[in-house]
Enzyme design. Structure first.
Site, PDB file in Angstrom:
ATOM      1  N   LYS A 180     -33.387  27.220  20.388  1.00 30.74           N
ATOM      2  CA  LYS A 180     -32.440  27.094  19.833  1.00 30.74           C
ATOM      3  C   LYS A 180     -33.089  26.921  18.345  1.00 30.74           C
ATOM      4  CE  LYS A 180     -27.663  25.397  19.504  1.00 30.74           C
ATOM      5  NZ  LYS A 180     -27.178  24.581  19.901  1.00 30.74           N
TER       6      LYS A 180
HETATM    7  C1  E4P Z   1     -23.642  24.599  20.392  1.00 32.04           C
HETATM    8  O1  E4P Z   1     -24.840  25.220  20.824  1.00 32.04           O
HETATM    9  C2  E4P Z   1     -23.433  23.820  19.117  1.00 32.04           C
HETATM   10  O2  E4P Z   1     -24.777  22.841  18.895  1.00 32.04           O
HETATM   11  C3  E4P Z   1     -21.525  22.590  19.478  1.00 32.04           C
HETATM   12  O3  E4P Z   1     -20.285  23.832  20.639  1.00 32.04           O
HETATM   13  C4  E4P Z   1     -21.222  22.185  18.592  1.00 32.04           C
HETATM   14  O4  E4P Z   1     -20.464  21.916  19.574  1.00 32.04           O
HETATM   15  P1  E4P Z   1     -19.092  21.212  17.410  1.00 32.04           P
HETATM   16  O5  E4P Z   1     -18.799  21.864  16.496  1.00 32.04           O
HETATM   17  O6  E4P Z   1     -17.518  20.186  18.628  1.00 32.04           O
HETATM   18  O7  E4P Z   1     -20.419  19.933  17.605  1.00 32.04           O
END
Ligand code: E4P
Length: 220
Positions: free
Chosen positions: A88
């Site tokens: 990622k």
């Molecule tokens: C996943 O890949 C993201 O980092 C995550 O969904 C972020 O979610 P949030 O905005 O609820 O922290």
């Protein structure tokens, strides 16, 4: 549409996997910190533990470096941990370059922190496997997160990009339903946002009536 679980909590991942609801896992540095996981060795061990719970399913593991060389080194180390690891990478200039490099090496990527169609277009052109537009965080600032998913779908379909739209920052069941209507390839959400999809009061009332009618008939 695939369902990824958005957590670094091993119990939650195990529960979702056992329920047959999980097609993959996404984590981020905040979610890892929430589980008290820190230090290179512990972080790697945690990713390995997640990969082992979900078998060969995709597990997004985020790089911490923000420079190109650092991302490459970290991403290659993460990718070696398990075949399920998807590296990622944040949507920054060095990240795009790293995505192109990983793509040329057959290492799958998830381009994260995407908040505009332009960013999603760049991620696809760089060869990202997944793009993560953050629906909830846009809603949080009175912007329309779901419209972003629809716009990216349109643009990707216009040009036949194969990058999968992984709707992230998904906070509640209606986000999931709306993503499905638009045609997001994947949603990632905590189990608490996925499980309520099960519920309907007419299901509960209908089942109660069926069971009471059956009981009455059996006692005649
Ligand atoms: C996943 O890949 C993201 O980092 C995550 O969904 C972020 O979610 P949030 O905005 O609820 O922290």
């Amino acid at each position: 549409m695939k369902f990824f679980i958005d957590t670094a909590n091993l119990q939650e991942i195990e529960e979702g996997f056992q329920m047959g609801l999980v097609d993959g896992v996404t984590t981020n540095p905040s979610l890892m910190a929430k589980e008290g996981v820190s230090g290179t060795d512990k972080v790697k061990a945690h990713y390995k533990a997640i990969c082992e719970i979900v078998g060969g399913l995709d597990v997004s593991a985020e790089v911490i470096a923000t420079d190109y060389q650092g991302m490459i080194q970290e991403g290659e180390e993460l990718a070696k941990l398990h075949a399920g690891i998807v590296v990622k990478v944040p949507m920054i200039a060095a990240g795009l370059k790293a995505i192109r490099y990983f793509s040329s090496k057959g290492i799958r990527t998830n381009c994260t922190l995407v908040f505009s169609v332009g960013q999603a277009l760049l991620a696809a052109k760089a060869g990202a496997t997944y793009v993560s537009p953050f629906v909830g965080r846009l809603d949080d600032i009175s912007s329309d997160g779901m419209q972003l998913i629809a716009d990216i779908r349109l643009v990707y379909d216009n040009y036949g990009f194969t990058t999968q739209i992984l709707a992230a920052s998904v906070r509640h069941p209606m986000h999931i339903v709306d993503c499905a209507k638009i045609g997001a390839d994947v949603i990632t959400a905590p189990l608490s946002a996925i499980k309520p999809l099960l519920n309907h009061p007419l299901t509960d009332a209908g089942l109660a009536k069926f069971l009471s009618d059956h009981k009455k008939a059996s006692s005649n």
